[in-house]
Design a protein around this motif. Structure first.
Motif, PDB file in Angstrom:
ATOM      1  N   GLN A  87       0.833  -1.200   0.000  1.00  0.00           N
ATOM      2  CA  GLN A  87       0.000   0.000   0.000  1.00  0.00           C
ATOM      3  C   GLN A  87       0.871   1.256   0.000  1.00  0.00           C
ATOM      4  N   ALA A  88       1.927   1.213   0.830  1.00  0.00           N
ATOM      5  CA  ALA A  88       2.811   2.374   0.920  1.00  0.00           C
ATOM      6  C   ALA A  88       3.461   2.655  -0.428  1.00  0.00           C
ATOM      7  N   GLU A  89       3.812   1.587  -1.117  1.00  0.00           N
ATOM      8  CA  GLU A  89       4.430   1.776  -2.424  1.00  0.00           C
ATOM      9  C   GLU A  89       3.440   2.341  -3.430  1.00  0.00           C
ATOM     10  N   PHE A  90       2.228   1.794  -3.369  1.00  0.00           N
ATOM     11  CA  PHE A  90       1.171   2.274  -4.251  1.00  0.00           C
ATOM     12  C   PHE A  90       0.907   3.751  -3.990  1.00  0.00           C
ATOM     13  N   ARG A  91       0.848   4.082  -2.703  1.00  0.00           N
ATOM     14  CA  ARG A  91       0.599   5.457  -2.315  1.00  0.00           C
ATOM     15  C   ARG A  91       1.720   6.359  -2.838  1.00  0.00           C
ATOM     16  N   GLY A  92       2.925   5.885  -2.691  1.00  0.00           N
ATOM     17  CA  GLY A  92       4.062   6.690  -3.129  1.00  0.00           C
ATOM     18  C   GLY A  92       4.029   6.979  -4.619  1.00  0.00           C
ATOM     19  N   ARG A  93       3.606   5.991  -5.395  1.00  0.00           N
ATOM     20  CA  ARG A  93       3.673   6.173  -6.849  1.00  0.00           C
ATOM     21  C   ARG A  93       2.447   6.821  -7.444  1.00  0.00           C
ATOM     22  N   ARG A  94       1.267   6.522  -6.861  1.00  0.00           N
ATOM     23  CA  ARG A  94       0.020   6.895  -7.540  1.00  0.00           C
ATOM     24  C   ARG A  94      -0.756   8.040  -6.909  1.00  0.00           C
ATOM     25  N   ILE A  95      -0.539   8.269  -5.597  1.00  0.00           N
ATOM     26  CA  ILE A  95      -1.394   9.220  -4.906  1.00  0.00           C
ATOM     27  C   ILE A  95      -0.562  10.397  -4.397  1.00  0.00           C
ATOM     28  N   ALA A  96      -1.120  11.593  -4.533  1.00  0.00           N
ATOM     29  CA  ALA A  96      -0.439  12.768  -4.001  1.00  0.00           C
ATOM     30  C   ALA A  96      -1.372  13.492  -3.054  1.00  0.00           C
ATOM     31  N   PHE A  97      -0.783  14.210  -2.108  1.00  0.00           N
ATOM     32  CA  PHE A  97      -1.595  14.850  -1.078  1.00  0.00           C
ATOM     33  C   PHE A  97      -1.284  16.326  -0.958  1.00  0.00           C
ATOM     34  N   VAL A  98      -2.355  17.073  -0.682  1.00  0.00           N
ATOM     35  CA  VAL A  98      -2.177  18.461  -0.278  1.00  0.00           C
ATOM     36  C   VAL A  98      -2.893  18.574   1.056  1.00  0.00           C
ATOM     37  N   PHE A  99      -2.185  19.087   2.035  1.00  0.00           N
ATOM     38  CA  PHE A  99      -2.738  19.064   3.390  1.00  0.00           C
ATOM     39  C   PHE A  99      -3.315  20.415   3.768  1.00  0.00           C
ATOM     40  N   GLN A 100      -4.068  20.379   4.863  1.00  0.00           N
ATOM     41  CA  GLN A 100      -4.671  21.615   5.345  1.00  0.00           C
ATOM     42  C   GLN A 100      -3.612  22.604   5.810  1.00  0.00           C
ATOM     43  N   GLY A 101      -2.830  22.144   6.780  1.00  0.00           N
ATOM     44  CA  GLY A 101      -1.704  22.978   7.197  1.00  0.00           C
ATOM     45  C   GLY A 101      -0.765  22.976   6.009  1.00  0.00           C
ATOM     46  N   ILE A 102       0.052  23.980   5.900  1.00  0.00           N
ATOM     47  CA  ILE A 102       0.931  23.971   4.746  1.00  0.00           C
ATOM     48  C   ILE A 102       2.162  23.175   5.114  1.00  0.00           C
ATOM     49  N   HIS A 103       2.198  21.938   4.663  1.00  0.00           N
ATOM     50  CA  HIS A 103       3.240  21.029   5.111  1.00  0.00           C
ATOM     51  C   HIS A 103       4.453  21.051   4.199  1.00  0.00           C
TER      52      HIS A 103
ATOM     53  N   LYS B 314       6.409  10.737   4.851  1.00  0.00           N
ATOM     54  CA  LYS B 314       5.808   9.448   4.501  1.00  0.00           C
ATOM     55  C   LYS B 314       4.690   9.634   3.474  1.00  0.00           C
ATOM     56  N   ALA B 315       3.931  10.695   3.668  1.00  0.00           N
ATOM     57  CA  ALA B 315       2.870  10.951   2.704  1.00  0.00           C
ATOM     58  C   ALA B 315       3.451  11.241   1.325  1.00  0.00           C
ATOM     59  N   LEU B 316       4.680  11.727   1.284  1.00  0.00           N
ATOM     60  CA  LEU B 316       5.318  12.019   0.001  1.00  0.00           C
ATOM     61  C   LEU B 316       6.064  10.809  -0.546  1.00  0.00           C
ATOM     62  N   GLY B 317       5.885   9.675   0.105  1.00  0.00           N
ATOM     63  CA  GLY B 317       6.435   8.453  -0.462  1.00  0.00           C
ATOM     64  C   GLY B 317       7.671   7.914   0.230  1.00  0.00           C
ATOM     65  N   ALA B 318       8.085   8.528   1.353  1.00  0.00           N
ATOM     66  CA  ALA B 318       9.229   7.982   2.071  1.00  0.00           C
ATOM     67  C   ALA B 318       8.859   6.607   2.612  1.00  0.00           C
ATOM     68  N   ARG B 319       9.758   5.649   2.426  1.00  0.00           N
ATOM     69  CA  ARG B 319       9.501   4.321   2.980  1.00  0.00           C
ATOM     70  C   ARG B 319       9.962   4.292   4.436  1.00  0.00           C
ATOM     71  N   ASP B 320       9.542   3.268   5.144  1.00  0.00           N
ATOM     72  CA  ASP B 320       9.982   3.115   6.537  1.00  0.00           C
ATOM     73  C   ASP B 320      11.497   3.177   6.609  1.00  0.00           C
ATOM     74  N   GLY B 321      12.136   2.506   5.618  1.00  0.00           N
ATOM     75  CA  GLY B 321      13.601   2.461   5.603  1.00  0.00           C
ATOM     76  C   GLY B 321      14.213   3.848   5.462  1.00  0.00           C
ATOM     77  N   ASP B 322      13.572   4.706   4.633  1.00  0.00           N
ATOM     78  CA  ASP B 322      14.100   6.062   4.445  1.00  0.00           C
ATOM     79  C   ASP B 322      14.104   6.821   5.762  1.00  0.00           C
ATOM     80  N   ILE B 323      12.990   6.712   6.484  1.00  0.00           N
ATOM     81  CA  ILE B 323      12.861   7.437   7.756  1.00  0.00           C
ATOM     82  C   ILE B 323      13.839   6.864   8.771  1.00  0.00           C
ATOM     83  N   LEU B 324      13.940   5.530   8.788  1.00  0.00           N
ATOM     84  CA  LEU B 324      14.868   4.866   9.702  1.00  0.00           C
ATOM     85  C   LEU B 324      16.286   5.369   9.464  1.00  0.00           C
ATOM     86  N   VAL B 325      16.667   5.379   8.198  1.00  0.00           N
ATOM     87  CA  VAL B 325      18.029   5.815   7.861  1.00  0.00           C
ATOM     88  C   VAL B 325      18.230   7.276   8.258  1.00  0.00           C
ATOM     89  N   GLN B 326      17.199   8.094   8.021  1.00  0.00           N
ATOM     90  CA  GLN B 326      17.329   9.514   8.345  1.00  0.00           C
ATOM     91  C   GLN B 326      17.615   9.734   9.833  1.00  0.00           C
TER      92      GLN B 326
END
Lengths: 256, 402
Positions: A87-103, B314-326
């Protein structure tokens, strides 16, 4: 549900989706039997009062949370069967987010911020810089490339954040109250930016909001209350239509 | 992503906090490196002292008779001045024993000497040199101790002065033929030694040498403090020990003497130094442990402070490993900086202490390598928990904390 009939090019397909927190008598249903399908290229506003379940739905769509019942297919793949890692990989490649706070990350320049998701995707340095500059240009903030977030206005920062979201070329752009932290004028600019993006590159946009202004920019409005979808309709033609780019919309572009 | 770059950025951003966190490691590494380097320097120094004196020397000292359980702990080194370190064993060794050892039919023994420490002050023209010691010796002593004469020689009636002693009494004047006083008796100076390094515990430059018989008469003793035997070669030392033991046993059936070779003394000293060094370094190592816990503590704070950043990444695609390494990079870098500063401070301290004590001391490569490896290991070990906590954070959870 006026638009429940499935589209030819469906991106999101949600059937009988439920999310329950806790167990037994203390259990709370945040979402109940949600059916939803969103086509590629749509611009959808997800509205409802707080506690209506819109954030829960957004988290499930963004693969931040897992439904406890029903099914969720994204681009034809059953998301609920995937492991957390997949899921994390899928999220990384396919989904993008814009948040409320300016992150934006405060200690990175605008360009470095926009590069970040592509860096995590292990894209080579030169191609991610190119993509980042293009995305900044698309949002009209290329002049801010070397500035830090503290040197930008809220509206500028949020547009950089949107550039960051769209630079890797995601299938789905999820925005959680993108105007929530902005004044009205900046909010309008940001919404205009979303709309231009949608018109120019045809990215699918889902905006969670309780700001009625947002609704004016969306093509479709889905309203939730107490975990149920209570309304799903196409809204009138948007206020601003850029004729020159209409042909860039997806195959369902004419369904407005 | 350039994990080290991010780590440095974060450390630099919280300079004061990072410095205080690293301080634990600085102190720990400083203590470990300084102690091991100084320990190593002492060991090298002792070794060089002994090898200068010669590996073929054998010392005979008095001890309690063998029947007892005592093996008197190291009798000073060389000529400790009549004190039998821990037990005051009256010497029973006499010039007659020396003569027996010098009997010509001992194939392994080259020569022998006896010494006696004279507990008197030496003076010249009314000025007393408090640092000087007076030793009664026989002629072979100088050759065996590897000290040579600047001028003059050792005679059965005069006195020989060490170089510093001669300088302090006579300055640039030639002392030969002048007299110095020991216990109200004047002795003519017949020789001056070249400056030399003696065995540990002795300083030939600050010693005056009287003939053995004169010294014994002066201190009303019929016994000598110790005897030194030189074997013909270093390989013949065990054989010479056997010969000397056989001769002395005939004269001292109760075995009230002890024979030590330079090598034995050396290995005792070396291993004692090593044990003390290791022990102190171990204690200092505890402060490294405490420093590591400090790093873990601050990294946990850092992780909870940066929940949002972690969520965004993480929301921008960082994997667990990336954060761990950081986060692991950050704690390792922090520990490494601490280790580096500690090593630099240890280098300064070692040089300063070495200079003050008068031994050539410098950082040893081994201690620097150990320090660097150890500090990196501390950063890694104590950074794992916070980094794992950061890596496992769910993005939604992380973003909710605003």
């Amino acid at each position: 549900m006026a638009l429940a009939e499935s589209k030819v090019d469906g991106l999101i397909d949600v059937q009988g989706l439920g999310r329950r927190y806790g167990e037994g008598e203390a259990a709370v249903d945040a979402l109940v039997d949600v059916n939803l399908s969103i086509a590629r290229g749509e611009m959808v506003a997800l509205m409802g009062p707080s506690g209506s379940g819109k954030s829960t739905l957004m988290n499930i769509l963004g693969l931040f949370d897992r439904a406890t019942s029903g099914s969720y297919a994204l681009a034809g793949t059953d998301m609920l069967r995937l492991s957390a890692k997949a899921q994390a990989e899928f999220r990384g490649r396919r989904i993008a987010f814009v948040f409320q706070g300016i992150h934006l990350l405060p200690r990175l320049t605008a360009l470095a911020n926009v590069e970040l998701p592509m860096a995590y995707a292990r894209m080579p340095k030169d191609s991610r810089i190119r993509a980042a500059r293009e995305a900044l240009a698309l949002l009209g903030v290329e002049s801010l490339a070397n500035r830090y977030p503290s040197q930008m206005s809220g509206g500028q920062a949020q547009r950089v954040a949107i550039a960051r979201a769209i630079a890797p070329g995601p299938d789905l752009l999820l925005a959680d109250e993108p105007t929530g932290a902005l004044d009205r004028k900046s909010g309008r600019l940001v919404l205009q930016a979303f709309q231009n993006l949608h018109d120019q590159i045809g990215v699918t946009v889902v905006i969670v909001t309780h700001d009625p202004l947002v609704a004016q920019h969306a093509e479709r409005l889905i309203e939730l209350e107490d975990g149920h979808v209570i309304d799903d309709r196409i809204v009138r033609d948007r206020i601003i239509v850029d004729d020159g780019h209409d042909s860039h919309l997806g195959p369902d572009g004419g369904s407005k | 992503m350039n994990a080290l770059g991010i780590a440095w950025d974060s450390i630099w951003h919280h300079r004061t906090r990072s410095f205080l966190t690293a301080l634990g490691i600085v102190i720990g590494v400083f203590a470990v490196v300084t102690l091991t380097s100084l320990g190593g320097a002492v060991k090298t120094y002792v070794n060089s002292k002994f090898s200068g004196v010669g590996a073929n020397l054998i010392t005979v000292v008095a001890s309690l008779p063998r029947s007892g359980s005592h093996h008197g702990f190291g009798h000073g080194f060389g000529h400790g001045g009549g004190r039998n370190a821990f037990f005051s064993v009256p010497s029973t060794l006499t010039p007659a024993d020396l003569n027996a050892l010098l009997h010509p039919h001992q194939p392994a023994i080259a020569t022998a000497t006896a010494t006696i420490a004279v507990p008197d002050l030496i003076s010249h023209a009314g000025s007393i040199d408090n640092n000087a010691s007076i030793l009664g010796v026989t002629a072979p002593y100088f050759g065996m101790q590897n000290v040579s004469f600047e001028k003059g020689r050792f005679t059965p009636t005069g006195i020989v002065l060490g170089s510093s002693l001669a300088k302090s009494f006579f300055g640039k004047t030639d002392p030969i033929g002048k007299t110095v006083k020991v216990a109200d008796t004047a002795y003519p100076v017949t020789g001056v030694l070249k400056s030399a390094q003696g065995a540990p515990g002795t300083d030939p430059d600050e010693t005056a040498y009287l003939p053995l018989q004169t010294a014994m008469a002066l201190s009303h003793q019929s016994t000598v403090t110790d005897m030194v035997i030189s074997a013909k070669t270093a390989q013949l030392v065990p054989k010479a020990v056997k010969e000397a033991t056989a001769i002395l046993l005939k004269r001292h059936p109760s075995h009230n003497f002890k024979i030590e070779t330079a090598q034995e003394i050396l290995s005792t000293v070396t291993s004692t130094t090593s044990v003390i060094t290791d022990f102190l370094a171990g204690i200092a190592g505890i402060s490294l442990l405490v420093g590591g816990i400090g790093i873990m503590n601050i990294m946990l704070v850092t992780v909870s402070e940066r929940f949002r950043e972690i969520g965004v990444r993480k929301a921008l695609g960082a994997r667990d490993g990336d954060i761990l390494v950081q986060f692991l990079s950050e704690s390792i870098l922090l520990a490494f900086i601490g280790g580096f500063l500690g090593t630099v401070l240890a280098g300064i301290a070692t040089a300063v202490v070495g200079k003050a004590v008068g031994i050539p001391a410098a950082l040893t490569t081994q201690s620097v390598v150990v320090a660097v490896v150890f500090s990196i290991a501390v950063g890694a070990v104590f950074g794992v928990l916070p980094a794992m906590r950061a890596a496992r954070l769910m993005p939604a959870e992380a973003l909710r904390t605003d």
